[in-house]
Design an enzyme around this catalytic site. Sequence first.
Site, short mmCIF file in Angstrom:
data_model
loop_
_atom_site.label_atom_id
_atom_site.label_comp_id
_atom_site.label_asym_id
_atom_site.label_seq_id
_atom_site.Cartn_x
_atom_site.Cartn_y
_atom_site.Cartn_z
N HIS B 57 8.87 7.30 -3.74
CA HIS B 57 8.60 6.77 -5.08
C HIS B 57 9.43 7.49 -6.15
O HIS B 57 9.15 7.35 -7.34
CB HIS B 57 7.13 6.93 -5.44
CG HIS B 57 6.20 6.35 -4.43
ND1 HIS B 57 6.29 5.05 -4.02
CD2 HIS B 57 5.14 6.89 -3.77
CE1 HIS B 57 5.34 4.81 -3.12
NE2 HIS B 57 4.63 5.92 -2.95
N HIS B 215 4.54 0.27 -2.12
CA HIS B 215 4.59 0.73 -0.73
C HIS B 215 5.16 -0.33 0.21
O HIS B 215 4.77 -0.41 1.37
CB HIS B 215 3.20 1.15 -0.27
CG HIS B 215 2.65 2.29 -1.06
ND1 HIS B 215 2.01 2.11 -2.25
CD2 HIS B 215 2.69 3.62 -0.84
CE1 HIS B 215 1.66 3.29 -2.74
NE2 HIS B 215 2.06 4.22 -1.91
N1 ATP Z 1 -12.64 3.95 2.28
C1 ATP Z 1 -12.36 3.93 3.57
N2 ATP Z 1 -13.32 4.23 4.49
C2 ATP Z 1 -13.04 4.21 5.80
N3 ATP Z 1 -11.83 3.91 6.29
C3 ATP Z 1 -10.86 3.62 5.43
C4 ATP Z 1 -11.05 3.62 4.04
N4 ATP Z 1 -9.87 3.31 3.44
C5 ATP Z 1 -8.99 3.13 4.43
N5 ATP Z 1 -9.56 3.32 5.61
C6 ATP Z 1 -8.94 3.26 6.93
O1 ATP Z 1 -7.68 3.91 6.87
C7 ATP Z 1 -6.72 3.14 7.56
C8 ATP Z 1 -5.34 3.39 7.00
O2 ATP Z 1 -4.96 4.71 7.25
P1 ATP Z 1 -3.49 5.22 6.93
O3 ATP Z 1 -3.25 6.41 7.76
O4 ATP Z 1 -2.53 4.09 7.08
O5 ATP Z 1 -3.60 5.70 5.43
P2 ATP Z 1 -3.10 4.97 4.07
O6 ATP Z 1 -4.17 4.06 3.61
O7 ATP Z 1 -1.78 4.37 4.27
O8 ATP Z 1 -3.02 6.24 3.11
P3 ATP Z 1 -2.32 6.35 1.67
O9 ATP Z 1 -3.29 5.71 0.73
O10 ATP Z 1 -2.10 7.77 1.36
O11 ATP Z 1 -1.01 5.65 1.80
C9 ATP Z 1 -7.20 1.71 7.37
O12 ATP Z 1 -6.74 0.88 8.41
C10 ATP Z 1 -8.72 1.83 7.36
O13 ATP Z 1 -9.27 1.70 8.66
#
Ligand code: ATP
Lengths: 244, 326
Positions: B57, B215
């Site tokens: 970013h 993203h």
């Molecule tokens: N609030 C939540 N509670 C439980 N699981 C969640 C929540 N938010 C996201 N997830 C889980 O996290 C997964 C994504 O994880 P990942 O490792 O890709 O992180 P990310 O969302 O890309 O992180 P970032 O926001 O830093 O980019 C989703 O598929 C979902 O299952």
Amino acid sequence: MAQEITLGQLRNWLILYADRIIAEEEQLTRLDTAIGDADHGVNMRRGMEKVRERLLDPENHYADVGTLFRSVAMTLISAVGGAAGPLYGTFFLRAATSPNSGSRVDLSQFTRMLRFGLDGLQQRGKAYVDDKTMVDAIQPAVEAMEAALASQQSWAVALAAAKQAARLGMEHTIEIRANKGRASYLGDRSIGHQDPGATSAYLLFETAVAALSTSAPLKVNGQEPAAASPRSVPTQAGKQKNTD
Amino acid sequence: MHSFVNKPGDPITRSLVGMAACYPDLLRVHFNPDFVQRAQPGRAGKVAVISGSGSGHEPLPTGYVGLGMLDAACPGPIFTSPTPDQLLAATHAVEQGAGVVYIVKNYAGAVFNSDICVEELSREDICVRKVLVHDDVAIPEKANRRGLGAAPLVMRIAGAAAEEGRSLEQVVAVSERAAENARSMGFATNIETLPRSLHALPLDDHTIELGVGIHGEPGVEQQVDGIIEIVQRLMQPIVDDLPYRSRDRVVLLVSGLGGTPPLELFLFFQHIHEFLQERGILVERCLVGNYLTSLGRGGCTVTLLRLDAELLGLWDAPVHTPTLHW
Ligand SMILES: Nc1ncnc2c1ncn2[C@@H]1O[C@H](COP(=O)(O)OP(=O)(O)OP(=O)(O)O)[C@@H](O)[C@H]1O
Ligand SMILES: [Mg+2]
């Protein structure tokens, strides 16, 4: 006497899980590409590689199950970042705080650990069933364990039920709209895609069947070595057990 | 698309080394855990302002370290929020006993990792407050809105307030006011940005993704292009949401996602500026360029920040970072 599994078996489970995550990295990232930011496989591999390294290091001794889980938690929190790091990290950290009996756990203690972990994960993430997250795989699995425990089932039966419930929960995420995490930004466009976090969470229960279904040999041995070729052996073991 | 980001040789680390080498008077970089801090520490007793963000970013967040903005910034892996270890190390390096503000873009990962730090630091008696940035009107549900272009603007306000010697409570209050008065929306002209990306359907030359984040993700809908329509579809939801009214004074930020040339950014800016003028909204300050990006993606995000006299004063106070300086 309730059947118990050993610290060594739990350690093998986590090594097996690391192997599965490493093998599935591309698939997890592919799922996250469709409805997220294409990093879930990369994130999980980064964390579980570190976990695996630590667990295989002969210098590291774990006095009890709590210490083992706390070490896994701290490694994940330190190495992963993103959403998955703090979520899985909190899951293991909270599981570690549940009462357990040192170097062995019975089914009731293990189930309690998973329930503690799930509660911690939900406190951190505020996600509920049908929000399309890892909770959709973990919660039904924990509930299946609790039901099996209540009807005095064996480890093998309880774990098979948990795996089956996690799988159904994971598959159900395809049909629903995401309310939490990055996929929620897509609104209805998130429907039709399987949640990456639910998929990595399912693997936790899939590998548990392979690693924990048989209870411990009578002799206590908290540090028995991991399988010699964990990358291939566990995967096959996982497939053979896939009879539910 | 060709990219050097996923090649061996630790390109992200090297890029950070390069950045510090380019701005030796402004930045110091630390590794394991990774963070960037000011070369000259802030005045003693100043509230510290820190932000983390995935890499990809840039110039967010590292390009905003310096006088009048951030005391430290933590870059994570590509598009992945940094770990608590990074934030904790940065916090210990720059906090001066007056408290710490984390500027957090509203993404699950960023929120959870900073929450872990806040819990950890409270055990050490270090007072940390989170200021959440959630300005993306493409997401209907307010609590779920992503942080976009408001991030650098809120960092600017927080940094200026901290520089003035205000208390933690005061810095948090004015930063939150800035966050509440900011709205954004973005569009992208292509999907393919990540070298590892496996997106199935690239966009054709006439279709854009409307309501994207930073993203590489799809937007909330697709639209056939046409600049007047795109500007209308971006700006109307932004203006309606706060709402921004005639005679409101604003900062206008038009940030490229990394793959749109300045020529086009000024073209968009011209249309956006006209759109606002027609509605009597007064553009007091503007920024056009790459201020928060999505690797090399085409497209841009537009952000409005409604000003009052205090916010304008803070905006105009001295700032000296690699990206903003006046
Ligand atoms: N609030 C939540 N509670 C439980 N699981 C969640 C929540 N938010 C996201 N997830 C889980 O996290 C997964 C994504 O994880 P990942 O490792 O890709 O992180 P990310 O969302 O890309 O992180 P970032 O926001 O830093 O980019 C989703 O598929 C979902 O299952
Ligand atoms: Mg992701």
